[in-house]
Design a protein around this motif. Structure first.
Motif, mmCIF file in Angstrom:
data_model
loop_
_atom_site.group_PDB
_atom_site.id
_atom_site.type_symbol
_atom_site.label_atom_id
_atom_site.label_comp_id
_atom_site.label_asym_id
_atom_site.label_seq_id
_atom_site.Cartn_x
_atom_site.Cartn_y
_atom_site.Cartn_z
ATOM 1 N N ARG A 3 39.216 16.541 36.184
ATOM 2 C CA ARG A 3 39.257 16.122 34.793
ATOM 3 C C ARG A 3 40.460 16.794 34.170
ATOM 4 N NH1 ARG A 3 32.849 16.807 33.506
ATOM 5 N NH2 ARG A 3 32.199 15.358 35.101
ATOM 6 N N GLN A 4 40.889 16.309 33.038
ATOM 7 C CA GLN A 4 42.049 16.895 32.390
ATOM 8 C C GLN A 4 41.600 17.879 31.338
ATOM 9 O OE1 GLN A 4 44.493 13.700 31.015
ATOM 10 N NE2 GLN A 4 45.088 13.134 33.068
ATOM 11 N N PRO A 5 42.294 18.940 31.079
ATOM 12 C CA PRO A 5 43.528 19.322 31.753
ATOM 13 C C PRO A 5 43.246 19.986 33.100
ATOM 14 C CG PRO A 5 42.985 20.992 30.143
ATOM 15 C CD PRO A 5 41.935 19.897 30.025
ATOM 16 N N VAL A 6 44.246 19.976 33.971
ATOM 17 C CA VAL A 6 44.171 20.646 35.264
ATOM 18 C C VAL A 6 45.185 21.774 35.246
ATOM 19 C CG1 VAL A 6 44.539 20.417 37.739
ATOM 20 C CG2 VAL A 6 43.452 18.558 36.471
ATOM 21 N N LEU A 7 44.716 22.966 35.475
ATOM 22 C CA LEU A 7 45.587 24.132 35.570
ATOM 23 C C LEU A 7 45.535 24.628 37.006
ATOM 24 C CD1 LEU A 7 44.523 25.984 32.307
ATOM 25 C CD2 LEU A 7 46.539 24.565 32.664
ATOM 26 N N ILE A 8 46.672 24.985 37.557
ATOM 27 C CA ILE A 8 46.762 25.443 38.942
ATOM 28 C C ILE A 8 47.049 26.941 38.933
ATOM 29 C CG2 ILE A 8 47.911 25.142 41.170
ATOM 30 C CD1 ILE A 8 46.501 22.599 40.125
ATOM 31 N N PHE A 9 46.208 27.680 39.648
ATOM 32 C CA PHE A 9 46.373 29.124 39.771
ATOM 33 C C PHE A 9 46.597 29.462 41.226
ATOM 34 C CE2 PHE A 9 44.245 28.553 35.819
ATOM 35 C CZ PHE A 9 44.631 29.615 35.020
ATOM 36 N N GLU A 10 47.170 30.641 41.477
ATOM 37 C CA GLU A 10 47.360 31.107 42.841
ATOM 38 C C GLU A 10 46.741 32.480 42.989
ATOM 39 O OE1 GLU A 10 51.554 31.263 43.633
ATOM 40 O OE2 GLU A 10 51.956 32.451 41.868
ATOM 41 N N ALA A 11 46.293 32.765 44.213
ATOM 42 C CA ALA A 11 45.651 34.047 44.468
ATOM 43 C C ALA A 11 45.652 34.317 45.962
ATOM 44 C CB ALA A 11 44.221 34.026 43.951
ATOM 45 N N ASP A 12 45.491 35.590 46.306
ATOM 46 C CA ASP A 12 45.358 35.927 47.721
ATOM 47 C C ASP A 12 43.931 35.610 48.169
ATOM 48 O OD1 ASP A 12 43.703 38.052 46.899
ATOM 49 O OD2 ASP A 12 45.297 39.531 47.109
ATOM 50 N N LYS A 13 43.673 35.747 49.454
ATOM 51 C CA LYS A 13 42.382 35.361 50.018
ATOM 52 C C LYS A 13 41.227 36.147 49.403
ATOM 53 C CE LYS A 13 42.302 33.547 53.916
ATOM 54 N NZ LYS A 13 41.927 32.145 53.913
ATOM 55 N N VAL A 65 37.414 24.214 40.380
ATOM 56 C CA VAL A 65 36.229 24.587 39.608
ATOM 57 C C VAL A 65 36.276 23.861 38.271
ATOM 58 C CG1 VAL A 65 34.956 26.515 38.587
ATOM 59 C CG2 VAL A 65 36.267 26.881 40.670
ATOM 60 N N HIS A 66 35.107 23.372 37.843
ATOM 61 C CA HIS A 66 35.013 22.699 36.547
ATOM 62 C C HIS A 66 33.902 23.335 35.739
ATOM 63 C CE1 HIS A 66 35.151 19.617 33.500
ATOM 64 N NE2 HIS A 66 33.829 19.519 33.598
ATOM 65 N N GLY A 67 34.161 23.541 34.459
ATOM 66 C CA GLY A 67 33.140 24.078 33.578
ATOM 67 C C GLY A 67 33.738 24.492 32.257
ATOM 68 N N PRO A 68 32.918 25.122 31.413
ATOM 69 C CA PRO A 68 33.437 25.618 30.143
ATOM 70 C C PRO A 68 34.555 26.639 30.387
ATOM 71 C CG PRO A 68 31.041 25.724 30.204
ATOM 72 C CD PRO A 68 31.503 25.377 31.588
ATOM 73 N N ARG A 69 35.535 26.617 29.518
ATOM 74 C CA ARG A 69 36.722 27.450 29.732
ATOM 75 C C ARG A 69 36.375 28.920 29.956
ATOM 76 N NH1 ARG A 69 42.241 28.018 26.159
ATOM 77 N NH2 ARG A 69 43.123 29.631 27.472
#
Length: 83
Positions: A3-13, A65-69
């Motif tokens: 769903r919009q908006p889509v934010l992309i994050f990065e992280a280690d394992k 993941v989708h849910g409340p901010r």
């Protein structure tokens, strides 16, 4: 799932695994992306590849993941916005 908006994050394992555990604990809708998925050719094989591994043994390379901010922010704590 998306769903919009889509934010992309990065992280280690370690951060990714912790985020996955928090999403499960919070009951947030989630999709998992494992290393094995990139060796399959279709959705049914993708589902079988994930189902064949216990949750704690997933070789996670990403999650959605989708849910409340506020819930999602707490879930992905430690991840950085991808640039």
């Amino acid at each position: 799932m998306f769903r919009q908006p889509v934010l992309i994050f990065e992280a280690d394992k370690a951060v990714l695994t912790a985020a996955h555990e928090r999403a499960v604990a919070r009951g947030l809708p989630m999709a998992v992306f494992t290393a094995e998925l990139f060796g399959t050719g279709h959705d049914e094989a993708n589902r079988a590849a994930v189902a064949a591994v216990p949750q704690g043994g997933l070789d996670l390379v990403g999650i959605a993941v989708h849910g409340p901010r506020n819930a999602v922010d707490k879930t992905i704590k430690g991840a950085q916005l991808h640039r």
